[in-house]
Design a protein around this motif. Structure first.
Motif, PDB file in Angstrom:
ATOM      1  N   ASN A  44       0.816  -1.214   0.000  1.00 23.59           N
ATOM      2  CA  ASN A  44       0.000   0.000   0.000  1.00 23.59           C
ATOM      3  C   ASN A  44       0.846   1.259   0.000  1.00 23.59           C
ATOM      4  OD1 ASN A  44      -2.331  -1.591   0.364  1.00 23.59           O
ATOM      5  ND2 ASN A  44      -2.117  -1.508   2.583  1.00 23.59           N
ATOM      6  N   ALA A  58     -13.186   5.510  -1.855  1.00 24.26           N
ATOM      7  CA  ALA A  58     -13.513   4.133  -1.480  1.00 24.26           C
ATOM      8  C   ALA A  58     -14.824   3.673  -2.113  1.00 24.26           C
ATOM      9  CB  ALA A  58     -13.570   3.997   0.036  1.00 24.26           C
ATOM     10  N   ALA A  61     -13.939   2.983  -5.889  1.00 24.92           N
ATOM     11  CA  ALA A  61     -13.040   1.850  -6.135  1.00 24.92           C
ATOM     12  C   ALA A  61     -12.702   1.149  -4.808  1.00 24.92           C
ATOM     13  CB  ALA A  61     -11.774   2.324  -6.840  1.00 24.92           C
ATOM     14  N   PRO A  62     -13.656   0.410  -4.232  1.00 27.14           N
ATOM     15  CA  PRO A  62     -13.439  -0.201  -2.917  1.00 27.14           C
ATOM     16  C   PRO A  62     -12.329  -1.254  -2.892  1.00 27.14           C
ATOM     17  CG  PRO A  62     -15.506  -0.957  -3.878  1.00 27.14           C
ATOM     18  CD  PRO A  62     -14.987   0.138  -4.766  1.00 27.14           C
ATOM     19  N   ASP A  63     -11.987  -1.809  -4.039  1.00 23.16           N
ATOM     20  CA  ASP A  63     -10.885  -2.779  -4.084  1.00 23.16           C
ATOM     21  C   ASP A  63      -9.522  -2.094  -4.122  1.00 23.16           C
ATOM     22  OD1 ASP A  63     -11.652  -1.840  -6.648  1.00 23.16           O
ATOM     23  OD2 ASP A  63     -10.562  -3.488  -7.611  1.00 23.16           O
ATOM     24  N   VAL A  64      -9.510  -0.771  -4.329  1.00 21.87           N
ATOM     25  CA  VAL A  64      -8.260  -0.004  -4.437  1.00 21.87           C
ATOM     26  C   VAL A  64      -8.010   0.848  -3.194  1.00 21.87           C
ATOM     27  CG1 VAL A  64      -7.007   1.733  -5.802  1.00 21.87           C
ATOM     28  CG2 VAL A  64      -8.470   0.062  -6.958  1.00 21.87           C
ATOM     29  N   LEU A  66      -8.852   2.051   0.879  1.00 18.38           N
ATOM     30  CA  LEU A  66      -9.432   1.725   2.177  1.00 18.38           C
ATOM     31  C   LEU A  66      -8.831   2.632   3.234  1.00 18.38           C
ATOM     32  CD1 LEU A  66      -7.949  -1.380   3.856  1.00 18.38           C
ATOM     33  CD2 LEU A  66      -7.127  -0.658   1.636  1.00 18.38           C
ATOM     34  N   ARG A  81      -4.161   0.442  -2.581  1.00 16.77           N
ATOM     35  CA  ARG A  81      -3.565  -0.869  -2.888  1.00 16.77           C
ATOM     36  C   ARG A  81      -2.887  -0.746  -4.247  1.00 16.77           C
ATOM     37  NH1 ARG A  81      -8.967  -3.310  -0.881  1.00 16.77           N
ATOM     38  NH2 ARG A  81      -8.425  -3.907   1.249  1.00 16.77           N
ATOM     39  N   ASP A  83      -1.071  -2.689  -6.186  1.00 15.63           N
ATOM     40  CA  ASP A  83      -1.202  -3.713  -7.227  1.00 15.63           C
ATOM     41  C   ASP A  83      -2.584  -3.712  -7.886  1.00 15.63           C
ATOM     42  OD1 ASP A  83      -2.552  -4.790  -5.023  1.00 15.63           O
ATOM     43  OD2 ASP A  83      -1.818  -6.826  -5.375  1.00 15.63           O
ATOM     44  N   LYS A  84      -3.544  -3.021  -7.286  1.00 19.03           N
ATOM     45  CA  LYS A  84      -4.903  -2.940  -7.841  1.00 19.03           C
ATOM     46  C   LYS A  84      -5.133  -1.619  -8.584  1.00 19.03           C
ATOM     47  CE  LYS A  84      -6.734  -6.485  -5.326  1.00 19.03           C
ATOM     48  NZ  LYS A  84      -7.178  -7.686  -5.943  1.00 19.03           N
TER      49      LYS A  84
END
Length: 126
Positions: A44, A58, A61-64, A66, A81, A83-84
């Motif tokens: 991160n 968030a 893009a909740p997968d990116v 937090l 994140r 890698d996302k």
């Protein structure tokens, strides 16, 4: 994306400089932090956003994005994140944090915070 991409993009922003905070790389403008790589071992980057910006990022893009745990997260500190994230998403997020820091710096008259340790305050004996 990875930590080197985060560093490259952060340092491409006008006036951005790399420093260190508690042993981790940070990125500053006007002597004040707008992003860090304090969580790079977990994949991160960290962005200093407002709580409202954090919610917007968030939600989009909740997968990116937090929240950082604890009080810092409640004040808007946000993990990205790496890698996302795409390059466009990372660049936009860093630019948002950088722009917020510039605006906050202007509100306090552009004073540059010293990196020297603060002297202990002298208390009056009663």
């Amino acid at each position: 994306m990875n930590a080197e991409d985060f560093r490259r993009i952060a340092l491409s922003l006008e006036g951005a400089e790399e420093g260190s905070h508690m042993g981790s790389p940070d990125f500053r403008v006007g002597g004040r932090i707008f992003a860090t790589l304090a969580s790079q071992e977990h994949g991160n980057g960290n962005l200093m956003l407002t709580p409202d910006q954090q919610v917007e990022f968030a939600a989009e893009a909740p997968d990116v994005f937090l929240s950082v745990a604890g009080g810092w997260g409640k004040m808007g500190a946000t993990h990205i994140r790496l890698d996302k994230a795409t390059e466009d998403v990372l660049a936009g997020a860093l630019q948002t944090a950088w722009r917020l820091r510039i605006e906050k710096n202007a509100k306090v008259g552009g004073r540059k915070r010293s990196s020297a340790p603060r002297a202990a305050s002298k208390r009056k004996k009663r």
